[in-house]
Structures are given as C-alpha cells and as structure tokens.
Design a protein around this motif. Sequence first.
Motif, PDB file in Angstrom:
ATOM      1  N   GLN A   1       0.827  -1.207   0.000  1.00 46.67           N
ATOM      2  CA  GLN A   1       0.000   0.000   0.000  1.00 46.67           C
ATOM      3  C   GLN A   1       0.859   1.254   0.000  1.00 46.67           C
ATOM      4  N   GLN A   2       1.968   1.222   0.693  1.00 43.14           N
ATOM      5  CA  GLN A   2       2.877   2.370   0.666  1.00 43.14           C
ATOM      6  C   GLN A   2       3.486   2.545  -0.722  1.00 43.14           C
ATOM      7  N   LEU A   3       3.718   1.433  -1.408  1.00 46.96           N
ATOM      8  CA  LEU A   3       4.189   1.507  -2.790  1.00 46.96           C
ATOM      9  C   LEU A   3       3.114   2.103  -3.687  1.00 46.96           C
ATOM     10  N   ILE A   4       1.852   1.713  -3.478  1.00 51.04           N
ATOM     11  CA  ILE A   4       0.753   2.274  -4.266  1.00 51.04           C
ATOM     12  C   ILE A   4       0.643   3.778  -4.032  1.00 51.04           C
ATOM     13  N   ALA A   5       0.828   4.199  -2.789  1.00 51.76           N
ATOM     14  CA  ALA A   5       0.775   5.627  -2.484  1.00 51.76           C
ATOM     15  C   ALA A   5       1.900   6.376  -3.189  1.00 51.76           C
ATOM     16  N   ALA A   6       3.092   5.806  -3.178  1.00 52.89           N
ATOM     17  CA  ALA A   6       4.213   6.452  -3.861  1.00 52.89           C
ATOM     18  C   ALA A   6       3.978   6.516  -5.363  1.00 52.89           C
ATOM     19  N   ASN A   7       3.341   5.494  -5.913  1.00 54.26           N
ATOM     20  CA  ASN A   7       3.036   5.483  -7.334  1.00 54.26           C
ATOM     21  C   ASN A   7       2.029   6.585  -7.687  1.00 54.26           C
ATOM     22  N   ALA A   8       1.037   6.769  -6.805  1.00 49.43           N
ATOM     23  CA  ALA A   8       0.045   7.813  -7.061  1.00 49.43           C
ATOM     24  C   ALA A   8       0.656   9.203  -6.941  1.00 49.43           C
ATOM     25  N   ASN A   9       1.609   9.366  -6.052  1.00 51.87           N
ATOM     26  CA  ASN A   9       2.256  10.673  -5.898  1.00 51.87           C
ATOM     27  C   ASN A   9       3.024  11.084  -7.154  1.00 51.87           C
ATOM     28  N   ILE A  10       3.441  10.106  -7.947  1.00 50.66           N
ATOM     29  CA  ILE A  10       4.092  10.439  -9.221  1.00 50.66           C
ATOM     30  C   ILE A  10       3.107  11.162 -10.126  1.00 50.66           C
ATOM     31  N   GLY A  11       1.874  10.671 -10.169  1.00 51.39           N
ATOM     32  CA  GLY A  11       0.856  11.341 -10.975  1.00 51.39           C
ATOM     33  C   GLY A  11       0.595  12.758 -10.508  1.00 51.39           C
ATOM     34  N   ALA A  12       0.576  12.964  -9.180  1.00 55.64           N
ATOM     35  CA  ALA A  12       0.361  14.318  -8.662  1.00 55.64           C
ATOM     36  C   ALA A  12       1.520  15.227  -9.029  1.00 55.64           C
ATOM     37  N   ALA A  13       2.742  14.713  -8.945  1.00 54.78           N
ATOM     38  CA  ALA A  13       3.909  15.534  -9.279  1.00 54.78           C
ATOM     39  C   ALA A  13       3.934  15.871 -10.767  1.00 54.78           C
ATOM     40  N   ARG A  14       3.544  14.923 -11.607  1.00 47.17           N
ATOM     41  CA  ARG A  14       3.509  15.211 -13.054  1.00 47.17           C
ATOM     42  C   ARG A  14       2.426  16.228 -13.376  1.00 47.17           C
ATOM     43  N   ALA A  15       1.258  16.075 -12.760  1.00 47.92           N
ATOM     44  CA  ALA A  15       0.154  16.999 -13.043  1.00 47.92           C
ATOM     45  C   ALA A  15       0.456  18.413 -12.569  1.00 47.92           C
ATOM     46  N   ALA A  16       1.346  18.556 -11.577  1.00 43.17           N
ATOM     47  CA  ALA A  16       1.678  19.881 -11.069  1.00 43.17           C
ATOM     48  C   ALA A  16       2.422  20.718 -12.105  1.00 43.17           C
ATOM     49  N   ARG A  17       2.947  20.081 -13.132  1.00 43.31           N
ATOM     50  CA  ARG A  17       3.680  20.813 -14.175  1.00 43.31           C
ATOM     51  C   ARG A  17       2.757  21.291 -15.289  1.00 43.31           C
ATOM     52  N   PHE A  18       1.472  20.940 -15.203  1.00 46.59           N
ATOM     53  CA  PHE A  18       0.512  21.338 -16.227  1.00 46.59           C
ATOM     54  C   PHE A  18      -0.322  22.517 -15.731  1.00 46.59           C
ATOM     55  N   PRO A  19      -1.015  23.205 -16.646  1.00 42.84           N
ATOM     56  CA  PRO A  19      -1.843  24.349 -16.219  1.00 42.84           C
ATOM     57  C   PRO A  19      -2.915  23.935 -15.220  1.00 42.84           C
ATOM     58  N   ARG A  20      -3.266  24.896 -14.351  1.00 42.45           N
ATOM     59  CA  ARG A  20      -4.336  24.678 -13.385  1.00 42.45           C
ATOM     60  C   ARG A  20      -5.447  25.693 -13.653  1.00 42.45           C
ATOM     61  N   ILE A  21      -6.656  25.201 -13.615  1.00 42.66           N
ATOM     62  CA  ILE A  21      -7.830  26.054 -13.788  1.00 42.66           C
ATOM     63  C   ILE A  21      -8.612  26.047 -12.487  1.00 42.66           C
ATOM     64  N   SER A  22      -8.823  27.225 -11.930  1.00 43.32           N
ATOM     65  CA  SER A  22      -9.578  27.348 -10.689  1.00 43.32           C
ATOM     66  C   SER A  22     -10.824  28.169 -10.948  1.00 43.32           C
ATOM     67  N   LEU A  23     -11.905  27.789 -10.282  1.00 48.91           N
ATOM     68  CA  LEU A  23     -13.183  28.466 -10.446  1.00 48.91           C
ATOM     69  C   LEU A  23     -13.583  29.116  -9.138  1.00 48.91           C
ATOM     70  N   THR A  24     -14.016  30.364  -9.253  1.00 51.83           N
ATOM     71  CA  THR A  24     -14.599  31.075  -8.119  1.00 51.83           C
ATOM     72  C   THR A  24     -15.909  31.675  -8.601  1.00 51.83           C
ATOM     73  N   GLY A  25     -16.965  31.388  -7.901  1.00 47.76           N
ATOM     74  CA  GLY A  25     -18.261  31.878  -8.354  1.00 47.76           C
ATOM     75  C   GLY A  25     -19.227  32.002  -7.201  1.00 47.76           C
ATOM     76  N   SER A  26     -20.332  32.659  -7.487  1.00 44.90           N
ATOM     77  CA  SER A  26     -21.376  32.814  -6.486  1.00 44.90           C
ATOM     78  C   SER A  26     -22.701  32.975  -7.199  1.00 44.90           C
ATOM     79  N   ALA A  27     -23.785  32.649  -6.506  1.00 44.13           N
ATOM     80  CA  ALA A  27     -25.141  32.805  -7.025  1.00 44.13           C
ATOM     81  C   ALA A  27     -26.038  33.144  -5.853  1.00 44.13           C
TER      82      ALA A  27
END
Length: 496
Positions: A316-342
């Motif tokens: 399970q710790q290996l699975i967690a480390a594997n998933a963190n690779i995806g998070a680190a790779r995605a951090a190099r791509f653009p991020r879109i954030s939404l702020t809204g109200s109604a």
Amino acid sequence: MNKSLRSLLSVVAVSSLAACSLAPVYQRPELAAPAQLPGDTVAKPASSASAPAVAEVPWKQYFPDARLQGLIRQALDNNRDLRVAVLNVDQLRAAYQIQNADRFPTLNGTVSGSRGPSNASPYPLTTTVTGGVTVAAYELDLFGRVRSLSEAASAQVLASEEARKSAHIGLVASVANQYYALWADRWQLALTEQTLRSREEALKLLQLKFDSGVLNELDLRSAQSLVEAARITRAQAQRQWSQDLNALAVLVGGPVAADRLPPEPQLDVQTLGRSADSQGAAQAVLATLWPDLSELPVGLSSDVLLQRPDIAQAEQQLIAANANIGAARAARFPRISLTGSAGVVSDSLSGLFDDGRNAWTFAPSLSVPLFDAGRGKAGVDAALVKRDIAVAQYDKAVQTAFKEVADALTARRTYAEQAQAQLAQAQTEAARLRLSTLRYETGVASQLDLLDAQRSLFASQQALIASQLARQQAHIGVYRALGGGWVESQEGSQSR
C-alpha cells in the motif's frame, strides 16, 4: 438563481469526471524470494487445495486454553500499543477525508452588506446587501493531480490498517509466548523447590553421619554446596517468574487475574524428591507440562507471504508512492480554478429574500507554469525516487518475511528434536542416579559420584523444561510468521 447555481455545479461535475490521471499504471513487483517455502519434516506438506491457510486459522482455535484466551482478549482490549495503532488508522482516515474533499467544490452560504456614499452627485448614502452560495477557488482536476493525492492518502489509510493487523498479530503471539514462559517458570520453580527440599533432607542425614564420625568433611561440604546451589536457582526462578509476570501485565494493559495464570504443576512432591523415581518425574514433565499446539500446513508457495499484513502494508505504501508520481507530473501542467457565487442582492437586509434581485458571478482563473527554476521537474524526480525506495522496501519486507518463516519452520523442527533428545538425556540421568545410589549404598561408589549424578539430573530436568518451552514458542513463531492471529473466530470475523 437556481438555474445559475445548477449550471455552475454542472460545469464543476463534468470537469471533475473528465479528469485524467498521469500516474503510472501500478503493477505488483514479483516476489523477491524463492518460489517455495522451505520444507519441514515435522508436519505433512499442505498439498491439497482444501488445506486452510495459516492466516485463516483463528487464534481462538489455535490457542484452546481458556486462560490464555482470556489474556489475549484482555490484551486486545487494553494494550496501549494496539490502541495507538487503531488511533493512527483513525487519524489517517480523517486526513484522507480532508484530502478527498479537494475533489469537490466547497459551498459556503454567505450574507454580506456594505454602506457608503454613492459615486454620483449628490453622493447619497446607499446600502447593498448580498446573500447566496459561493464557490471559492475550486480546482478543475483536468490532469488528475487532486485525484492522485486522494488515491495516495487512501493507500496510506489501507497501509495503516495493515499496520494495525500486524500489531494485532504480534500482540496475540507475544501474550501466548509470555503465558507459556510463565508456565515454564512455574515448573522451574516447582522443580527447584522440590530439589531443594530433597537436598536439605539428604544434608540432615549426612550431618548426622558426620557428627557420628562415619562421614568425612569433604562429602559433607559437597552436600552443603548442592543445597546452596539449589537456593541460588530458586532465587533465580522466583526473579524470572516475577519479571515475566510484570511483562505480561504490560502486554495485557493491567493486572493479571490469578485465575488467568498458568495452572500449578501437578507433581507428587515425594516422587520428585526420591532418586529412584526421577525417571518417572522426567517423563511427567513431558506429559503434563502444557498442551501441545497443533501443527500447521507447510510446503506452501511463497505467495502465502502476501497474506502477511506487513507485506500488504509495504504494498500500500508503494501504491501511495506510485500515485504521488501522478500528482507531481500533473503539477507541471496548467491549473484552472473556479470562483463563483449565485444569490440575491437588495438595498436592505429586510428585503433581501423578498424583493432582492438575482445576482451571480463567475470568475475562472488559469495558471500556467512558465519558469520555476526546475522545481516541477525535481518534484517528479523526487516522486520517482520515492517510488523506487518503496519498491526496495517492499522487496526487503518480502525477504524479511521469507527469512522469518524459514527460521520459524527450522526452529519448530529442531526444537522438537532437541526436546526429544533432552527427554532422553533426563531419563538417562535418572537411570544413572538410580545406579549411583545403589553403588553408594553398597559401598562401591563414593559420595562425590552420587552428588555428581544428582547435580546432572537436576540440570537435565531444567534443560528439559527450557527445551519444551522453546518448542512451544517455535510453534507460535510459525503461526505468527505465516500471518496467523488476526482472525478472531471461525466465522472469520475480525476483532476490533
């Protein structure tokens, strides 16, 4: 307002479902151990598919002693180390909930107001009151960064649950080992007490002979030395009993009730004291010391190691480390954030929900990494290295588990042989003492020969008890090494 809010939430939901993942596809590493567990000549190999796995043998079934079962249950309820392991699971579950919440927008109900001069002449004071639902800086997880972090947190929760199982198994085995150690302590103490009484009675007779002038001082002093040696051994046995009892109290998390202690040895005091019946006493030690534990199936594939919680924890710790690779790779791509109200806006708080006007805002933002001095690439490299470290730790856990199982199987076999040989030696020493007694009474042998035979028999009886304890604990070691001790009942329910 409702239409605007539904539209905003629909955009958020569709964007979340469309998220991809940049994490590598997880594949379980091959076992870094031989394909088969080592053989064991004591038990029959478990070749049939119907043979239960050791991890599926409930501890209540493997330890039928009611006293021991009560101690194990008390330890599972009160042991502090196990309590910490359970609380660690709860802590990581809460951390996972916090991390997983980032995958969904956070909705807040807000009411705000402002009062100030108008921008137009004659600048009258105006009041504006706004109320509604807001979404603050929700990240559209287009590249799976948030989802990867959530998967990593989930794997950490599962790893903590496996750590709790390991603590559970270790506690069950430790209580059983300590229980049988106390049982052996009682046998050693009883043997020492009776040996001391026998030697004291013999010393009284020798003292009378010495006072009558028919015994030399050397023989008398040798007998006195044996008596003092027995007193030394008794003090050692009493100390060992007290220390083992204190250790058991720590394991069970409180005082140990007298009715849960091992039973008193059932030996005839006079029989044990008489040299002619010492062989029978040695046999009694083997027959009534404690109930034998059942043999466990061996000769299994090394895949059975995957049932050990420590192996599952490392995976399970290996699975967690594997998933963190995806998070680190995605951090190099653009991020879109939404702020809204109604919501609604009004000139007064009292009329906010009566005659207020619909109002909404929608403010997306895009963040594109342009230059970070290599921070993003270093983050990916660090995640890859951590994954490789987790693989190495997984391999080490497998190799350590294989060694523990191999050592446990070897210990079970060799301690069984040692206990059998120790019994034969005790019986031989008993026969030697009987012959030495006859030779001494007929004047053929000296007092020193008799004392040496008595000393050797006592030592062999002590060694017999110790070897029987080692054999019993070796069986527990096999049960623990193969992942047994987690299942509580035959129905397969797990303890809390």
